[in-house]
Design a protein around this motif. Structure first.
Motif, short mmCIF file in Angstrom:
data_model
loop_
_atom_site.label_atom_id
_atom_site.label_comp_id
_atom_site.label_asym_id
_atom_site.label_seq_id
_atom_site.Cartn_x
_atom_site.Cartn_y
_atom_site.Cartn_z
N ALA A 167 -1.59 0.32 15.70
CA ALA A 167 -2.44 0.63 14.55
C ALA A 167 -1.87 0.06 13.26
CB ALA A 167 -2.62 2.14 14.41
N LEU A 170 -1.70 -3.97 9.19
CA LEU A 170 -1.73 -3.43 7.82
C LEU A 170 -0.97 -4.26 6.78
CD1 LEU A 170 -1.57 0.40 8.41
CD2 LEU A 170 -3.52 -1.08 8.10
N LEU A 178 -3.07 -6.50 4.44
CA LEU A 178 -4.21 -6.00 3.67
C LEU A 178 -3.76 -5.54 2.29
CD1 LEU A 178 -5.78 -4.05 6.60
CD2 LEU A 178 -6.60 -6.16 5.60
N ASP A 179 -4.75 -5.20 1.47
CA ASP A 179 -4.43 -4.84 0.09
C ASP A 179 -5.14 -3.56 -0.31
OD1 ASP A 179 -2.78 -5.51 -1.87
OD2 ASP A 179 -3.67 -7.47 -2.25
N SER A 180 -4.66 -2.93 -1.35
CA SER A 180 -5.28 -1.69 -1.79
C SER A 180 -6.15 -1.93 -3.01
CB SER A 180 -4.20 -0.67 -2.12
OG SER A 180 -4.73 0.32 -2.94
N ALA A 181 -7.32 -1.27 -3.02
CA ALA A 181 -8.23 -1.41 -4.16
C ALA A 181 -7.72 -0.61 -5.35
CB ALA A 181 -9.62 -0.93 -3.77
N LEU A 195 -1.95 13.70 7.89
CA LEU A 195 -1.48 12.84 6.80
C LEU A 195 -1.20 11.43 7.30
CD1 LEU A 195 -0.81 12.81 3.82
CD2 LEU A 195 1.52 13.39 4.38
N LEU A 196 -0.68 11.30 8.51
CA LEU A 196 -0.44 9.95 9.04
C LEU A 196 -1.78 9.22 9.18
CD1 LEU A 196 1.66 7.95 10.01
CD2 LEU A 196 1.29 8.77 12.32
N LEU A 248 -2.84 5.72 7.36
CA LEU A 248 -3.38 4.54 8.05
C LEU A 248 -4.73 4.14 7.44
CD1 LEU A 248 -2.60 5.18 11.82
CD2 LEU A 248 -1.34 3.83 10.16
N TYR A 257 -5.76 4.67 4.44
CA TYR A 257 -5.51 4.05 3.13
C TYR A 257 -4.95 2.65 3.30
CZ TYR A 257 -3.72 3.27 -1.54
OH TYR A 257 -3.47 2.74 -2.77
N GLY A 258 -4.04 2.49 4.27
CA GLY A 258 -3.48 1.16 4.51
C GLY A 258 -4.55 0.17 4.91
N ARG A 259 -5.57 0.65 5.63
CA ARG A 259 -6.61 -0.26 6.11
C ARG A 259 -7.63 -0.56 5.02
NH1 ARG A 259 -9.77 -3.22 7.01
NH2 ARG A 259 -11.11 -3.67 8.80
N TYR A 260 -8.05 0.46 4.27
CA TYR A 260 -9.16 0.25 3.33
C TYR A 260 -8.77 0.35 1.86
CZ TYR A 260 -11.81 0.58 7.57
OH TYR A 260 -12.28 0.34 8.83
N GLY A 261 -7.62 0.95 1.58
CA GLY A 261 -7.16 0.98 0.19
C GLY A 261 -7.88 1.94 -0.72
N VAL A 262 -8.69 2.85 -0.19
CA VAL A 262 -9.28 3.90 -1.03
C VAL A 262 -9.14 5.23 -0.29
CG1 VAL A 262 -10.94 2.49 -2.28
CG2 VAL A 262 -11.57 3.48 -0.09
N LEU A 263 -9.31 6.33 -1.02
CA LEU A 263 -9.15 7.65 -0.42
C LEU A 263 -10.42 8.48 -0.49
CD1 LEU A 263 -5.64 8.35 -1.92
CD2 LEU A 263 -6.13 8.23 0.50
N THR A 307 -9.42 -1.17 15.68
CA THR A 307 -8.41 -0.31 16.31
C THR A 307 -7.76 0.63 15.31
OG1 THR A 307 -7.94 -2.23 17.64
CG2 THR A 307 -6.46 -0.39 17.88
N THR A 308 -7.33 0.08 14.16
CA THR A 308 -6.64 0.92 13.18
C THR A 308 -7.53 2.07 12.74
OG1 THR A 308 -5.52 -1.06 12.41
CG2 THR A 308 -5.40 0.87 11.01
N ILE A 345 -7.78 4.73 15.48
CA ILE A 345 -6.57 5.55 15.60
C ILE A 345 -6.42 6.48 14.41
CG2 ILE A 345 -4.06 5.47 15.76
CD1 ILE A 345 -4.41 2.87 17.35
N LEU A 381 -6.31 10.50 14.64
CA LEU A 381 -5.18 11.28 14.15
C LEU A 381 -5.66 12.40 13.23
CD1 LEU A 381 -2.47 8.61 13.33
CD2 LEU A 381 -2.26 10.47 14.94
N VAL A 427 6.10 9.90 8.03
CA VAL A 427 4.85 9.60 7.32
C VAL A 427 5.15 9.00 5.95
CG1 VAL A 427 2.67 10.50 6.50
CG2 VAL A 427 3.76 11.55 8.43
N LEU A 462 3.68 0.91 2.95
CA LEU A 462 2.36 0.41 2.55
C LEU A 462 2.34 0.10 1.07
CD1 LEU A 462 -0.04 2.75 4.54
CD2 LEU A 462 0.35 0.33 4.90
N ARG A 476 3.49 -3.40 -0.18
CA ARG A 476 2.77 -4.61 0.23
C ARG A 476 2.50 -5.53 -0.94
NH1 ARG A 476 -2.24 -2.38 3.51
NH2 ARG A 476 -2.32 -1.10 1.66
#
Lengths: 109, 305, 474, 91
Positions: B110, B114, B117-120, C169-170, C174, C176-182, C195-196, C199, C203, D42, D49, D52
């Motif tokens: 998973a 990562l 990628l980047d954060s908005a 939280l994990l 993940l 956040y790491g994938r999409y960068g927003v919460l 996949t990310t 998962i 979780l 975590v 992250l 990055r």
């Protein structure tokens, strides 16, 4: 002109101090692991702390950019020495007290 | 990345992993706790290595320092019989070990994509920094952009304290303080106040802030209390309660005032952001320091009503 | 939005004031609960008239700020939790058997209500983590009010709850790491079925299932709920386990890509059926009264989980109504049942089910409350439980090959009828009644009956209620 | 493999290790330590992250500060609860 000679000299000098300090740290750790009783162990550890860290500070001071960071490092060294001495004294005292307990037990039995 | 950077990262990583395994595996609970404190300090190094000095400070003070103190205090209160009955982790536990390994492998799958990628939120924070009222991005996130999280977190701390308080008091035997320790604490405690204050003040522009400062102040107070230089602290003193609750109350009051005045719930009026954040941080620091102190040393006088 | 904000902040302020003044005044909490209920009702009216609303905290623009979202369901849940809270506060202040009157129950329960309201309003993955921790700590602290015998279950509950939070939280990390927003609404527009994401979502789901004691992660619940003081058991069963369920629902119906939701739906639905049958079976077997009620919570949560799973599987928004009606009906019925069980057990001086013999004669009102609430749990018409079940069954009758789900529901219904009748039948065995140790507390008995009557009263307004639940854009 | 990936994987391993400890151990103080190791895992994922981008992500750093405070609060409560529980066992 003078700087060009002094800078590499200081650099190599600092290496000597750093290696010496690493030697003290390693010796102290080995001593802590191998020495038989609490007092000699404490002796080994505090040597590593004060002398090893002192040499490290000297070594790093030689390659520091300004006096400000040298001052900070010396402050850290003083603080570590103080707390090391206190902790060492506490441990030694605790060691003696618990020894005293067992002696008293021996007498009683 | 150069070779010696890899050597540093690799050594740190390996050490942390070995320590974590040892913490769970070692036979004596006491050694396990000591190793866990070392584990926390190594983590602090890793945070610094990853460009997170705020976290390195917080981890060293809260994660390793205070958690270690709490663990040792708990160990001191556990009976001898219970200590003898310690059971470490055995590796014969096939299914659970296999399950954890499978989970770890799935999770590696998973996290694999990562790093690219980047954060908005990174550009969003950079955009709004000028309006936040402080110069340090982490402080801006904690007290402006996500102030609600921080407020709730203060409530979590308060709740933990209340929960601990209602359990029957279990007092450890207070040993007589040794003169050298007393002398050294007399020197250290003012220093911790000084550094705490500095961290708090600096937090608006550089790494540092209310939590780190609060933890440092708490460390000083705990030292003084353990050496008998500070009188007993208890919930029954009004000013102790005021200190503990002050953080949440001031924070909530300012948040509601913002809503009332039209700048939004937990929003600060133009030009007032800096001073208001500082005000909140001061109260939060005092509140965190008092709560942590009481969490560690407990109350000494109050009996259950 | 102002009303919702008042409903959120009022309990928090009250808790802080109670602590500052070291007051253990139940009256103040009752007044606060009443005011909170009014504010919540006002926000429900507001949202019905004006539609869903957003509040960006601190007025920061969306990807940065935590957003409060007031939807009809949110407002309904605000009202529901204020109602249960008010009822429990009145019980805790008024009942002779309430052991919580002179303890920290009051500020703790206010904090519990505040954190629950924060959870309903929030829409931010990390903020939910903090509210979950707040909720968990408050719940454990309340369980520990029972004294030393509760410390073991409380510690177990706390450790599992902490572990579950870290699993969640994990997942958040993940995501956040994938999409960068919460923010969940923003995530909903971005998520893809890779996949990310899969998962990360699983979780978070596992963590939340543990927190909500959904099968097969329910083992901590019966001990914790049964060992808590009566007022606390009612709060925990009626409200606290619904918090993670709400997040689960938002996570899948709003945040997840359709493909993943369709894939995960059957798993959750099957877990729901398993919960119904196995939880019900344990409730049939246990010799302890409060454990029976607690196991029935495990079983009943199975319905909610099943509704959620099928809603994801068939992508039927109509099942939203079934899900939330279950939650409301169960919350009311369970509050009633726990209060009645607590009163019965305290008056009889025994925690066993067998001590209930002949209680229809000695304590008719409490037993009646238990039976009426049980009727709704079974799903007897025309109770709220029946309405929910009807909504769940409706789409199943339309297609023939949905019969396995119908069989599952049927089995669950039979088992719940079994454990409710086990108690009721004993209670009607008047030949040799167990005499109560204390004189029964009539006021508390009537109080326990109240929510049970409300559940049955839901039937009277069923038509507009269902219309509203299915009609409004959720 | 980059530095970020290295620490991401390390964090995941720590998390799984903590989970294993929580599932397997029975002594309550050890279980509390396991939960803390899980938490550190975590946090390591989150900090990795954050590393990055060129300037580290302040949002993640702030979230981890929050997480640390939550962790110590819960740890303090759990430890006191376990001590109280143990004392009861002894009597």
């Amino acid at each position: 002109m003078g700087m060009t000679v002094i800078t590499p000299l200081l650099y190599w000098l600092s290496w000597i101090f750093l290696l010496l300090s690493a030697g003290f740290f390693i010796a102290g750790t080995v001593g802590m692991l191998r020495f038989p009783d609490i007092y000699s162990r404490l002796h080994a550890v505090t040597k590593a702390d004060t002398l090893g860290l002192g040499l490290l500070v000297i070594g790093l001071s030689l390659r520091a950019d300004d006096l400000y960071s040298v001052g900070i490092m010396i402050l850290i060294w003083l603080l570590v020495m103080g707390s090391g001495a206190t902790a060492c004294q506490l441990l030694a005292r605790y060691g003696r007290e618990s020894e005293g307990d067992t002696e008293a037990d021996d007498v009683a039995s | 990345m150069s070779l010696h950077e890899w050597m540093l990262d690799g050594t740190l990583g390996l050490l942390v992993l070995i320590l974590a395994v040892a913490v769970l595996h070692v036979r004596s609970l006491y050694i396990s706790i000591v190793l866990f404190i070392a584990f926390g300090l190594l983590l602090a190094l890793i945070w610094a290595r990853l460009g997170a000095p705020d976290l390195a400070l917080a981890e060293a003070a809260i994660g390793a320092g205070l958690t270690g103190t709490l663990l040792l205090a708990a160990y001191g209160r556990v009976s001898e019989r219970r200590r003898k009955a310690e059971e470490p982790l055995d590796w014969h536990a096939g299914p659970a070990l296999l399950l954890s390994l499978i989970i770890a492998v799935i999770l590696m799958r998973a996290v694999w994509p990562l790093p690219d990628l980047d954060s908005a939120l990174v550009p969003a924070v950079a955009d709004q920094m000028a309006q936040s009222g402080v110069g340090h991005p982490v402080t801006a996130v904690l007290l402006s952009f996500r102030a609600w999280d921080t407020l709730l977190e203060l409530l979590v701390l308060l709740l933990a304290f209340m929960a601990v308080r209602q359990l029957l008091p279990s007092l450890p035997r207070q040993p007589e303080a040794w003169p050298l320790l007393q002398a050294w604490s007399r020197l250290l405690a003012p220093l911790s106040v000084l550094i705490g204050g500095y961290l708090l003040w600096r937090g608006s522009a550089d790494p540092g802030g209310a939590f780190q400062a609060g933890a440092l102040l708490a460390a000083g107070a705990i030292l003084l209390r353990l050496t008998g230089l500070l009188p007993a602290l208890g919930w029954h003193h009004f000013w102790i309660r005021a200190l503990i609750l002050g953080g949440c109350m001031v924070f909530l009051a300012i948040g509601v005032a913002g809503y009332w005045l039209g700048t939004g719930f937990l929003g600060y009026a133009d030009g007032w952001a800096g001073p208001l954040i500082l005000l909140i941080e001061v109260f939060a620091t005092l509140s965190i320091a008092t709560t942590l102190t009481l969490l560690v040393i407990g109350e000494t006088r109050e009996v259950r009503e | 939005m102002t009303a919702a904000l008042i409903a959120l902040l009022l309990p928090l302020f009250t808790a802080l004031c109670l602590l500052l003044l070291r007051s253990r005044s139940g009256v103040l909490v009752i007044v606060t609960s009443l005011l909170t209920l009014l504010a919540a009702a006002w926000s429900l009216y507001d949202v019905t008239v004006n539609g869903p609303q957003w509040l960006e905290l601190g007025d920061w623009p969306p990807p940065l700020a935590i957003r409060f979202q007031l939807q009809p369901i949110t407002a309904l849940l605000l009202v529901f939790s204020a109602m249960i809270h008010l009822l429990v506060a009145v019980y805790a202040a008024g009942s002779q058997h309430s052991k919580t009157r002179y303890t920290d129950f009051w500020p703790l329960s206010c904090l519990l209500q505040g954190s629950l309201n924060a959870l309903w309003l929030s829409g931010d993955l990390f903020n939910w983590y903090v509210t979950l921790e707040l909720l968990g700590l408050a719940a454990v602290a309340l369980v520990a009010l029972s004294g030393r015998k509760a410390y073991g279950p409380a510690l177990n509950y706390l450790l599992l709850s902490l572990g579950a939070s870290l699993v969640y939280l994990l997942g958040v990390a993940l995501a956040y790491g994938r999409y960068g927003v919460l923010d969940i609404s923003l995530l909903g527009a971005m998520t893809e079925a890779d996949t990310t994401t899969r998962i990360a979502w699983w979780l978070m789901t596992l963590g939340l299932m543990l927190k909500a004691a959904l099968w097969p992660f329910h083992l901590w619940l019966p001990r914790a709920h049964a060992s808590a003081p009566t007022a606390v058991s009612a709060l925990l069963s009626a409200l606290v386990v619904k918090g993670p369920l709400f997040i689960l629902w938002r996570l899948w119906s709003e945040g997840a890509p359709t493909e993943l939701a369709v894939e995960a739906g059957p798993v959750l639905a099957v877990a729901g059926i398993a919960a119904l049958i196995l939880g019900g079976w344990s409730a049939l077997r246990t010799p302890w009264l409060k454990s029976l009620v607690a196991y029935s919570t495990v079983a009943q949560l199975g319905y909610a989980l099943m509704a959620l799973g099928l809603l994801m599987y068939w992508q039927l928004p109509a099942l939203d109504a079934a899900l939330w009606l279950f939650v409301l009906a169960h919350g009311l019925a369970k509050a009633s049942m726990f209060l009645a069980a607590g009163e019965l057990q305290a008056s009889l001086g025994s925690k066993r089910v067998s001590a209930l013999r002949g209680t229809t004669e000695t304590m008719p009102v409490a037993m009646f409350a238990f039976a009426v609430a049980g009727g709704s749990l079974i799903g007897l018409p025309p109770s709220g439980g029946f309405l929910a079940k009807w909504l769940l069954l409706e789409p199943m009758f339309e297609t023939v090959n949905h019969w396995p789900w119908v069989v599952g529901i049927l089995l669950g219904t039979l088992i719940s009828a079994g454990y409710v009748f086990r108690v009721v039948a004993l209670a009607f065995d008047r030949a040799d009644p167990v005499p109560p140790d204390f004189s029964p507390d009539r006021f508390a008995h009537w109080l326990a009956l109240l929510p049970a009557l409300v559940v049955w009263g839901l039937a009277l307004i069923s038509e507009p209620l269902i219309h509203w639940l299915t009609g409004v854009p959720l | 493999m980059t530095q970020v990936l290295f620490y991401l994987i390390l964090g995941v391993c720590l998390w799984a290790l903590g989970l294993y400890g929580l599932l397997r151990l029975k002594e309550s103080i050890r279980r509390i330590i396991s939960v803390n190791i899980m938490g550190s895992g975590v946090f390591m994922v989150m900090v990795a992250l954050a590393a990055r981008s060129e300037d580290p992500d302040p949002v993640m750093h702030a979230l981890v500060v929050t997480g640390l405070v939550v962790a110590i609060s819960a740890t303090a409560f759990a430890l006191r609860l376990s001590v109280a529980d143990v004392q009861e066992d002894d009597q």
